[in-house]
Design a protein around this motif. Sequence first.
Motif, PDB file in Angstrom:
ATOM      1  N   UNK A  63       0.831  -1.207   0.000  1.00  0.00           N
ATOM      2  CA  UNK A  63       0.000   0.000   0.000  1.00  0.00           C
ATOM      3  C   UNK A  63       0.867   1.260   0.000  1.00  0.00           C
ATOM      4  N   UNK A  64       1.924   1.243   0.806  1.00  0.00           N
ATOM      5  CA  UNK A  64       2.824   2.389   0.828  1.00  0.00           C
ATOM      6  C   UNK A  64       3.501   2.610  -0.511  1.00  0.00           C
ATOM      7  N   UNK A  65       3.853   1.516  -1.174  1.00  0.00           N
ATOM      8  CA  UNK A  65       4.509   1.624  -2.479  1.00  0.00           C
ATOM      9  C   UNK A  65       3.583   2.266  -3.503  1.00  0.00           C
ATOM     10  N   UNK A  66       2.314   1.862  -3.498  1.00  0.00           N
ATOM     11  CA  UNK A  66       1.376   2.399  -4.472  1.00  0.00           C
ATOM     12  C   UNK A  66       0.903   3.800  -4.105  1.00  0.00           C
ATOM     13  N   UNK A  67       0.888   4.108  -2.796  1.00  0.00           N
ATOM     14  CA  UNK A  67       0.349   5.396  -2.360  1.00  0.00           C
ATOM     15  C   UNK A  67       1.200   6.566  -2.837  1.00  0.00           C
ATOM     16  N   UNK A  68       2.499   6.345  -3.004  1.00  0.00           N
ATOM     17  CA  UNK A  68       3.391   7.435  -3.420  1.00  0.00           C
ATOM     18  C   UNK A  68       3.059   7.888  -4.840  1.00  0.00           C
ATOM     19  N   UNK A  69       2.604   6.960  -5.679  1.00  0.00           N
ATOM     20  CA  UNK A  69       2.262   7.324  -7.051  1.00  0.00           C
ATOM     21  C   UNK A  69       3.306   6.865  -8.046  1.00  0.00           C
ATOM     22  N   UNK A  70       2.851   6.573  -9.249  1.00  0.00           N
ATOM     23  CA  UNK A  70       3.749   6.082 -10.292  1.00  0.00           C
ATOM     24  C   UNK A  70       4.772   7.125 -10.732  1.00  0.00           C
ATOM     25  N   UNK A  71       4.455   8.399 -10.553  1.00  0.00           N
ATOM     26  CA  UNK A  71       5.367   9.445 -11.006  1.00  0.00           C
ATOM     27  C   UNK A  71       6.543   9.647 -10.058  1.00  0.00           C
ATOM     28  N   UNK A  72       6.470   9.100  -8.847  1.00  0.00           N
ATOM     29  CA  UNK A  72       7.534   9.299  -7.866  1.00  0.00           C
ATOM     30  C   UNK A  72       8.764   8.474  -8.234  1.00  0.00           C
TER      31      UNK A  72
END
Length: 257
Positions: A168-177
């Motif tokens: 969840x933390x990995x996806x929460x940052x966003x693909x652009x990060x």
Amino acid sequence: MPLTATTAPPFVTVLVRGLLAGLIAGLLAGTFAYVAGEPHVEAAIAIEEAAAHAEPAAGGHDHEDALVSRTGQRGGLFLATGLFGAAMGGLLATAYALLSRRRRIYDDDGRAGLLLAGAALLGAVIVPFLKYPANPPAVGDPATFNQRTVTYLLMVVLGLVAVWSGSLGYRAVGDAAPTWQRAAAAAAGFLLVTVVAYVVMPSFQEVPDDFPATLLWDFRLASLGTQVVLWTGIGLLFAALMHHDRRRRAAAALPGT
């Protein structure tokens, strides 16, 4: 030209491959456990029997023979690891199928299967092991067996929750990060749940002071190694089988075939 497959394979196909990968990996893990773990089990049993024979006869304890001989237990080791591996392979295949249909990833050469196997190894094996490492037969109070079993199973659940929290933390940052930010967020989510679980869950200190430390840790490492062989085997074999299936489906979809 890279192979592509625009439709998901049937669930039965995925399940059969998961069961087969798990069965083979389970037998490999059983072989590892036999070679690396059985000598330490024998040594621990010898210590237990020596301690039992040293008890005063007036203690009133009759030491009954084991219901299953050591030879039977060795043979049952491969049956147990094979069946357990098949069951875990089936669960991984089910999770893979659900994930594939949700995200429509049908041409990833089984990388999702590898990630799932790694997540299972981390959450269901390594996290519980660091809190409750395996003990040989001569270690542990029988009176606390049920409590230790329940807490270990709960730790497995919490370990999987920790892995889920990391995703969840990995996806929460966003693909652009940047990748490092996503990795840091994943590590933070995983460690948060893991640390809280380690603090909240009870500890058991039941290793006798006179038990050989080398034997204890050799047994624990062999136990951990068995699980590493199992889940690594499941991940690699399942990925290879799914890659082969994708190649076959892609070839069948070519014009003129």
